[in-house]
Write an enzyme that holds these catalytic residues in place. Structure first.
Site, PDB file in Angstrom:
ATOM      1  N   PRO A 121       0.837  -1.203   0.000  1.00  0.00           N
ATOM      2  CA  PRO A 121       0.000   0.000   0.000  1.00  0.00           C
ATOM      3  C   PRO A 121       0.876   1.260   0.000  1.00  0.00           C
ATOM      4  CG  PRO A 121      -0.696  -1.521   1.732  1.00  0.00           C
ATOM      5  CD  PRO A 121       0.581  -2.062   1.164  1.00  0.00           C
TER       6      PRO A 121
ATOM      7  N   LEU B  74       4.779   1.551   5.093  1.00  0.00           N
ATOM      8  CA  LEU B  74       5.369   0.222   4.849  1.00  0.00           C
ATOM      9  C   LEU B  74       6.562   0.286   3.887  1.00  0.00           C
ATOM     10  CD1 LEU B  74       2.068  -1.861   4.516  1.00  0.00           C
ATOM     11  CD2 LEU B  74       3.503  -1.606   6.542  1.00  0.00           C
ATOM     12  N   GLY B  75       7.042   1.477   3.627  1.00  0.00           N
ATOM     13  CA  GLY B  75       8.253   1.606   2.801  1.00  0.00           C
ATOM     14  C   GLY B  75       8.001   1.412   1.310  1.00  0.00           C
TER      15      GLY B  75
ATOM     16  N   SER C 176       7.739   3.659  -1.069  1.00  0.00           N
ATOM     17  CA  SER C 176       8.563   4.505  -1.946  1.00  0.00           C
ATOM     18  C   SER C 176       9.996   3.966  -2.019  1.00  0.00           C
ATOM     19  CB  SER C 176       8.540   5.965  -1.514  1.00  0.00           C
ATOM     20  OG  SER C 176       8.877   6.081  -0.164  1.00  0.00           O
ATOM     21  N   ALA C 177      10.507   3.455  -0.892  1.00  0.00           N
ATOM     22  CA  ALA C 177      11.854   2.859  -0.920  1.00  0.00           C
ATOM     23  C   ALA C 177      11.861   1.635  -1.829  1.00  0.00           C
ATOM     24  CB  ALA C 177      12.292   2.463   0.486  1.00  0.00           C
TER      25      ALA C 177
ATOM     26  N   ASP D  77      14.539   2.690   5.345  1.00  0.00           N
ATOM     27  CA  ASP D  77      13.677   1.998   4.382  1.00  0.00           C
ATOM     28  C   ASP D  77      14.477   1.486   3.188  1.00  0.00           C
ATOM     29  OD1 ASP D  77      11.828   2.979   6.129  1.00  0.00           O
ATOM     30  OD2 ASP D  77      10.464   3.754   4.614  1.00  0.00           O
TER      31      ASP D  77
HETATM   32  C1  MEV Z   1       8.841   6.667   9.428  1.00  0.00           C
HETATM   33  O1  MEV Z   1       8.664   5.437   8.698  1.00  0.00           O
HETATM   34  C2  MEV Z   1       9.776   6.432  10.578  1.00  0.00           C
HETATM   35  C3  MEV Z   1      10.155   7.690  11.340  1.00  0.00           C
HETATM   36  O2  MEV Z   1      10.984   7.280  12.424  1.00  0.00           O
HETATM   37  C4  MEV Z   1      10.892   8.698  10.494  1.00  0.00           C
HETATM   38  C5  MEV Z   1      12.270   8.221  10.037  1.00  0.00           C
HETATM   39  O3  MEV Z   1      12.912   7.410  10.668  1.00  0.00           O
HETATM   40  O4  MEV Z   1      12.707   8.777   8.988  1.00  0.00           O
HETATM   41  C6  MEV Z   1       8.934   8.375  11.925  1.00  0.00           C
END
Ligand code: MEV
Length: 299
Positions: free
Chosen positions: A84, A89-90, A92-93, A135
């Site tokens: 999604p 859930l990453g 874009s990475a 990510d």
């Molecule tokens: C976002 O997925 C995680 C955060 O800790 C931000 C980050 O580490 O860049 C909120």
């Protein structure tokens, strides 16, 4: 020839937000993947669920930056994803890393995985303004990883259920929530700093518990981590409803994952179907998945 590579999404077992302040976190690749096919072509095209474009930094920013960064000959790119979008859930990475890897092989550019992870992080920073390397690192190398040390921990073999509120999906959300926590920390340092330190302690304890596969204790600490993320103001009622539904259905533990502000929660469980049914009954979309040691790979 066409080259297809897929890259995984990720969940945080412990430590989101605290990791921004140098505390350790544990992030895990999960078997939800984005596949990207790259084929040498006369012109650049990018096709996804959103539509087909050329190099387009508005509609397909991550892929467009990846093509630009690799300075490759023209390629046509096709994206398919189970992850999604914009829900913590990453996604874009995964699309960035899979695109870099597919172009790397298709155009015989000779980059190593370390280069893919580094370039992926640079692209996320260019698109989002700020991004942690978590990510892109986890999506490239897979596994259960302690951040920032990058130490690879044992792979967990218990089930994971992700609950998606299907709300609050936005790539700009993370920056907004990180800023919100920073403001709270500035306003109430004596209260917020110990909370951040305590969240960091979960990753330190978690390292041992992961090696022992002590799911009961991991679950208990996930529950406490969720409570402290709520205290930091990044949880929502919709997320907590799914977290409680998962716990009541017998999960070892459940917490929000990622930046919060809606998005997704994650539960650790040996009865994924029961937990998924409870999440769906409470209005969420449940995704049953598992941990994976496989990062980006050619398929
Ligand atoms: C976002 O997925 C995680 C955060 O800790 C931000 C980050 O580490 O860049 C909120």
């Amino acid at each position: 020839m066409t080259t297809t590579c897929s890259a995984p999404g990720k969940i945080y077992l412990f430590g989101e937000h605290a990791v921004v302040y140098g505390e350790p976190a544990i992030a895990c690749a999960v078997e939800l993947r984005t596949s990207v096919s790259a084929k040498s072509a006369d012109a650049i095209t990018i096709s996804s669920d959103i539509g087909t474009t050329g190099l387009d930094f508005e509609v397909h920013p991550y892929v467009s930056f990846a093509i630009k960064k690799m300075d490759s000959p023209n390629v046509s790119i096709e994206i398919n994803s189970d992850i999604p979008v914009g829900s913590g859930l990453g996604s874009s990475a995964a699309v960035t890393v899979a695109t870099l890897a597919a172009i790397n092989i298709e155009c015989r550019l000779g980059y190593e995985k370390e280069d893919i992870a580094r370039m992926g992080h640079e692209i996320e920073k260019e698109v989002q303004g700020a991004a942690s390397p978590t990510d892109t690192f986890v999506s490239t190398f897979g596994g259960v990883v302690e951040i920032p040390s990058r130490k690879r921990l044992n792979l967990l073999d218990c089930g994971i259920v992700i609950g998606n509120t299907n709300k609050g999906a936005s790539p700009k959300k993370t920056a907004k929530l990180v800023k919100q926590v920073a403001q709270l920390k500035e306003e109430y340092p004596e209260t917020i700093n110990p909370i951040i330190k305590t969240i960091g302690s979960f990753a330190r304890q978690g390292e041992v518990l992961v090696s022992e596969k002590d799911y009961n204790s991991l679950g208990k600490l996930m529950n406490v981590n969720h409570g402290l993320l709520d205290a930091l103001g990044v949880c929502t009622m919709e997320l907590s409803v799914l977290v409680y539904a998962a716990r009541n259905a017998g999960a070892y533990g459940a917490k929000l994952t990622g930046a919060g502000g809606d998005g997704c929660m994650v539960a650790l469980t040996d009865s994924p179907r029961d937990v998924a049914a409870a999440i769906e009954k409470s209005g969420g979309q449940a995704i049953i998945t598992r941990f994976t040691s496989e990062g980006v790979k050619q398929v």
